[in-house]
Enzyme design. Sequence first.
Site, PDB file in Angstrom:
ATOM      1  N   GLU A  73      11.017 -46.132 -11.971  1.00 46.80           N
ATOM      2  CA  GLU A  73       9.991 -46.577 -10.954  1.00 46.80           C
ATOM      3  C   GLU A  73      10.562 -46.596  -9.751  1.00 46.80           C
ATOM      4  OE1 GLU A  73       6.459 -47.824 -12.930  1.00 46.80           O
ATOM      5  OE2 GLU A  73       7.431 -48.940 -13.452  1.00 46.80           O
TER       6      GLU A  73
ATOM      7  N   ARG B  31      -1.322 -46.806 -20.577  1.00 46.83           N
ATOM      8  CA  ARG B  31      -1.576 -48.108 -19.676  1.00 46.83           C
ATOM      9  C   ARG B  31      -3.323 -48.991 -20.246  1.00 46.83           C
ATOM     10  NH1 ARG B  31      -2.648 -43.280 -15.661  1.00 46.83           N
ATOM     11  NH2 ARG B  31      -4.260 -43.207 -17.839  1.00 46.83           N
TER      12      ARG B  31
ATOM     13  N   TYR C 271       9.858 -34.050 -22.331  1.00 46.90           N
ATOM     14  CA  TYR C 271       8.679 -34.045 -22.342  1.00 46.90           C
ATOM     15  C   TYR C 271       8.083 -35.319 -20.783  1.00 46.90           C
ATOM     16  CZ  TYR C 271       7.424 -39.224 -22.684  1.00 46.90           C
ATOM     17  OH  TYR C 271       7.663 -40.203 -22.333  1.00 46.90           O
TER      18      TYR C 271
ATOM     19  N   GLY D 172      -6.687 -10.367   8.185  1.00 49.80           N
ATOM     20  CA  GLY D 172      -6.388 -10.297   8.824  1.00 49.80           C
ATOM     21  C   GLY D 172      -5.054  -9.569   9.340  1.00 49.80           C
TER      22      GLY D 172
ATOM     23  N   ARG E  43      -3.516  -0.714  -6.970  1.00 54.69           N
ATOM     24  CA  ARG E  43      -2.879  -2.562  -6.065  1.00 54.69           C
ATOM     25  C   ARG E  43      -3.507  -3.347  -8.194  1.00 54.69           C
ATOM     26  NH1 ARG E  43      -5.926  -4.925  -1.364  1.00 54.69           N
ATOM     27  NH2 ARG E  43      -7.857  -4.189  -1.549  1.00 54.69           N
TER      28      ARG E  43
ATOM     29  N   SER F 215      11.349 -43.881 -19.293  1.00 51.87           N
ATOM     30  CA  SER F 215       9.999 -42.381 -18.404  1.00 51.87           C
ATOM     31  C   SER F 215      10.097 -42.842 -17.082  1.00 51.87           C
ATOM     32  CB  SER F 215       8.868 -43.521 -19.811  1.00 51.87           C
ATOM     33  OG  SER F 215       8.099 -42.461 -18.861  1.00 51.87           O
TER      34      SER F 215
ATOM     35  N   HIS G 292      -6.437 -44.204  -6.579  1.00 53.37           N
ATOM     36  CA  HIS G 292      -7.089 -45.092  -8.184  1.00 53.37           C
ATOM     37  C   HIS G 292      -8.393 -43.696  -8.414  1.00 53.37           C
ATOM     38  CE1 HIS G 292      -9.881 -47.084 -10.504  1.00 53.37           C
ATOM     39  NE2 HIS G 292      -8.520 -47.997 -10.905  1.00 53.37           N
TER      40      HIS G 292
ATOM     41  N   LYS H  28       0.586  -1.087  -0.498  1.00 48.20           N
ATOM     42  CA  LYS H  28      -0.294  -0.016  -0.134  1.00 48.20           C
ATOM     43  C   LYS H  28       1.157   1.236   0.190  1.00 48.20           C
ATOM     44  CE  LYS H  28      -3.945  -0.640   2.360  1.00 48.20           C
ATOM     45  NZ  LYS H  28      -4.358  -0.681   4.128  1.00 48.20           N
TER      46      LYS H  28
ATOM     47  N   ARG I  22      -2.823   3.461   8.813  1.00 43.99           N
ATOM     48  CA  ARG I  22      -3.507   2.140   7.496  1.00 43.99           C
ATOM     49  C   ARG I  22      -1.945   1.450   7.631  1.00 43.99           C
ATOM     50  NH1 ARG I  22      -4.533   4.896   1.590  1.00 43.99           N
ATOM     51  NH2 ARG I  22      -5.737   3.083   1.768  1.00 43.99           N
TER      52      ARG I  22
ATOM     53  N   MET J 121      -4.267  -5.433  10.852  1.00 47.14           N
ATOM     54  CA  MET J 121      -5.582  -4.332  11.583  1.00 47.14           C
ATOM     55  C   MET J 121      -6.023  -3.458  10.614  1.00 47.14           C
ATOM     56  SD  MET J 121      -4.229  -0.841  13.169  1.00 47.14           S
ATOM     57  CE  MET J 121      -4.492  -0.655  12.093  1.00 47.14           C
TER      58      MET J 121
ATOM     59  N   CYS K 223       5.890 -39.805 -16.789  1.00 48.98           N
ATOM     60  CA  CYS K 223       4.343 -40.501 -17.531  1.00 48.98           C
ATOM     61  C   CYS K 223       3.604 -40.004 -15.462  1.00 48.98           C
ATOM     62  CB  CYS K 223       4.374 -41.145 -18.024  1.00 48.98           C
ATOM     63  SG  CYS K 223       4.584 -42.381 -17.029  1.00 48.98           S
TER      64      CYS K 223
ATOM     65  N   ARG L 123       3.207 -49.362 -22.476  1.00 50.41           N
ATOM     66  CA  ARG L 123       2.749 -49.820 -21.586  1.00 50.41           C
ATOM     67  C   ARG L 123       2.758 -51.347 -21.873  1.00 50.41           C
ATOM     68  NH1 ARG L 123       2.367 -48.256 -15.611  1.00 50.41           N
ATOM     69  NH2 ARG L 123      -0.091 -48.475 -16.040  1.00 50.41           N
TER      70      ARG L 123
ATOM     71  N   GLY M 239       8.417 -42.837 -14.327  1.00 40.50           N
ATOM     72  CA  GLY M 239       6.857 -43.341 -13.643  1.00 40.50           C
ATOM     73  C   GLY M 239       7.454 -42.813 -11.978  1.00 40.50           C
ATOM     74  N   THR M 240       6.423 -41.450 -11.878  1.00 42.95           N
ATOM     75  CA  THR M 240       7.109 -40.968 -10.877  1.00 42.95           C
ATOM     76  C   THR M 240       6.071 -41.227  -9.524  1.00 42.95           C
ATOM     77  OG1 THR M 240       6.257 -39.006 -11.230  1.00 42.95           O
ATOM     78  CG2 THR M 240       8.398 -38.736 -11.607  1.00 42.95           C
ATOM     79  N   ASN M 241       5.004 -42.105 -10.066  1.00 41.52           N
ATOM     80  CA  ASN M 241       3.870 -42.283  -9.291  1.00 41.52           C
ATOM     81  C   ASN M 241       4.634 -43.250  -7.955  1.00 41.52           C
ATOM     82  OD1 ASN M 241       2.190 -40.317  -9.666  1.00 41.52           O
ATOM     83  ND2 ASN M 241       0.577 -42.053 -10.570  1.00 41.52           N
ATOM     84  N   ASP M 242       4.732 -44.303  -8.678  1.00 45.92           N
ATOM     85  CA  ASP M 242       5.763 -45.769  -7.722  1.00 45.92           C
ATOM     86  C   ASP M 242       7.061 -45.667  -7.418  1.00 45.92           C
ATOM     87  OD1 ASP M 242       3.976 -48.286  -8.189  1.00 45.92           O
ATOM     88  OD2 ASP M 242       3.613 -47.906 -10.220  1.00 45.92           O
TER      89      ASP M 242
END
Length: 874
Positions: free
Chosen positions: A740, A556, A846, A87, A334, A759, A450, A8, A78, A89, A826, A612, A761-764
């Site tokens: 993975e 898949r 990618y 939040g 702003r 590739s 899932h 401000k 102010r 004053m 992936c 896969r 497999g970042t979940n596993d």
Amino acid sequence: MRELLGGKGANLAEMANLGLPVPPGFTIPTSVCNYFYDHAKSYPKDLKAQVEKALAYVGKLTGKTFGDPNNPLLVSVRSGARASMPGMMDTVLNLGLNDETVEALAALSGDKRFAYDSYRRFITMYSDVVIGFEHHHFEEILDTYKDSKGHVLDTDLTAEDWVEIVDQYKDAVRKETGEDFPQDPHAQLWGAIGAVFGSWMNARAVTYRQLHAIPESWGTAVNVQAMVFGNMGETSATGVAFTRNPSTGAKQLYGEFLINAQGEDVVAGIRTPQEITEAARKDSGSDKPSMEAAMPDAFKELTRIYTLLEKHYRDMQDLEFTVEQGKLWMLQTRSGKRTAKAALRIAVDLANEGLISRKDAVLRVDPASLDQLLHPTIDPAAKRDVIATGLPASPGAASGEIVFSSDEAAKLQADGRKVILVRVETSPEDIHGMHAAEGILTTRGGMTSHAAVVARGMGKPCVSGAGTIRVDYGRGLMTAGGRSFKAGDVITIDGGVGQVLAGRMPMLEPELADEFGTLMGWADEVRKLKVRANADTPEDARVAIKFGGEGIGLCRTEHMFFEETRIRTVREMILADDEQKRRAALAKLLPMQRADFVELFEIMQGLPVTIRLLDPPLHEFLPHTQAEIEEVARAMETDPRKLADRARDLSEFNPMLGFRGCRLAIVYPEIAEMQARAIFEAAIVVNKRTGKAVVPEVMVPLVATKAEFDMIKARIDATAQSVMRDQGAQIKYEVGTMIELPRAALMAGEIAKTAEFFSFGTNDLTQTTYGISRDDAGSFLGAYVSRGILEIDPFISLDRDGVGELVKIGVERGRKTRSGLKVGICGEHGGDPASVTFCHEIGLNYVSCSPYRVPIARLAAAQAALGKKAEGQA
Ligand code: ADP
Ligand code: MG
Ligand code: MG
């Protein structure tokens, strides 16, 4: 100088430097706030003298003196942090008024009513935020007073009324605190300054900072500013405006004002505010004059200023202003908050207007916010009856009848009904029900359960882990918070926020405006990462293409097996107790798989497609009921009891770490052979048909060792040779692997000797690195995040430090062996902007994500290429 002066203060100074009409004032910087907390809530020695000096200067500019009983300077106090922070004053206006100066204000303005109206406002605000005597006490006094006059309005009250009310206010303060309302303007000022600094640590502010990752060390500034008065009669007013429409982005001044009012009256809803422009007044059908009509000069000045401010800040602004007896004063500017739709339109318009570059425009839109544009949303005007909340697992909203089983969902959908599938959790067997449903609600499971993953892939809304809901499948009932709903009752889920609502809600359909395509085009010009989609079905593939996917990064194949007509054959294959019987079942599956791939390749028109091999635990395909076992037994002409035994043998305690991935192909290589054959035969068919060469990428899942990979690759290569021989045609293909498991990342150098692409497999990989099963993580991950052990659920945003390190190692070691190795990701993370940034930084080729997230990944990749860091990074 935002860091020192707060948002401000910095913008007020900037507007003053631009020569705009800003009431004079000064800012006590954020560094004083830090000093205050480092020194037992005391101030630097010289602060007092500096404040006095600044006050005197402001007095000189206004021709008034702070505390002067005859010609008093009045100020507002102010707060203003670096980042806008509700939040903190509330602002105190009209500070410096007391029993004496109020009379001077009355005499100078010739308007006693105005003077006492200002005084009563000051007493209310000061008591509320500095003394801690809440404003509702004053509202009650005022209401009682107005009732005693016969239910009159504020505007009906006379000067004498306000004098009387001010007396009653002061009495109330005295009764509450045992002291008189402070009369010394200097004491008032330091009281208010102390309250601003004190509010930096109040509970609301602390929580807000935690939620928005704002460091405590930033501190707040205090702005002290000469008052201007919007409550000086009919030629005065106060208002707020956006320089463009914040919900549509249209280039039109948008806002409201109130005549004879002060401060937050406009937004407080005490009186109905009026439109600013004549056009907006006509639209609203209001009979009260617009600012344009009522105060043409001030309106012209506002138009000049807002145009200038937009040019200066090169962004849509959110303005606060006051008109005092016809003269316009600017009190705040702003960057304005806006919807995703408006953000897109404004960014593109500003670039086309030449105010910003196209690259700037690309950086202006939050990739995650695009989700809002790609799915139906609940009409924001509708009232929500929330039954329960869960995780916002897949965005969009949907209404429908409750069904508790997938078969029921499919049946009702076939009859043209709309349903919401409600399950404790889902499994691959629910695919048909999920397809049939408008949305999915589960009571267990996290953001990558899932249900969540599949729903996102399908682009369907999903709320997962709504733990307060109890589902009773037997009675066809769900209960939550003491209310119960039976099958057939209509509910709505909002997957964007994780809410479950009673009844049907009005929806807004997504519409992709032209700006969307324009901005995505600009994003594509700068990004380095390719964006592919995870697509299992022709439908997915079409959506992927529509959203600009540049290939399929993960198909898949198991999802093709769960279709009702095929699952029985799959079960025959699994339950076969020798190779010959297994090959018989596989022979039935081959033409089905080939047809799947033909369709997919045709849609993808020569773009890369990574397929896969079968990955999920066999456990997931096993028949569960006696009827299912008997059905399979009949088809296989064997004894159902023998079959039941075999099913029992195959069932696992911990299927995710069990008989799955490449382990299936090692033990039953004929499965991989059938799949490879289907892929290659399909490629030949499509090559002939379309003339566009398909280069399938065959991907082996869950590899831990090079030996595993090599054994399967040999089978695939042999199959390719045999297909080419049989068909008398040549095809190109690649065989690569998923990385993975931590071991695979560490051994990437070895594996890359034979693997032609990676590739991640970042979940596993996240599951196996943390040792956390994502299907069971719901019960504790939330606590980990809320207690700060984890900053964010690692299944949502890639853990740079741990899992990310393994990815980096995998890429480095892999490329050291095989230079130029093509590497992608992936997992679910492929559609998370912060994870996309990481993938760009470490040089992946990618990312692949669910089709509906492709635009998000494209934009995130472009921003990463333009050097934008992920949130939370220095
Ligand atoms: P917030 O941070 O909640 O927006 P502000 O400090 O902007 O609080 O103050 C709220 C309102 O008070 C402003 O929009 C303006 O209408 C009024 N206000 C603040 N300072 C002054 C002033 N010096 N003169 C007149 N009105 C003021
Ligand atoms: Mg404000
Ligand atoms: Mg996997």
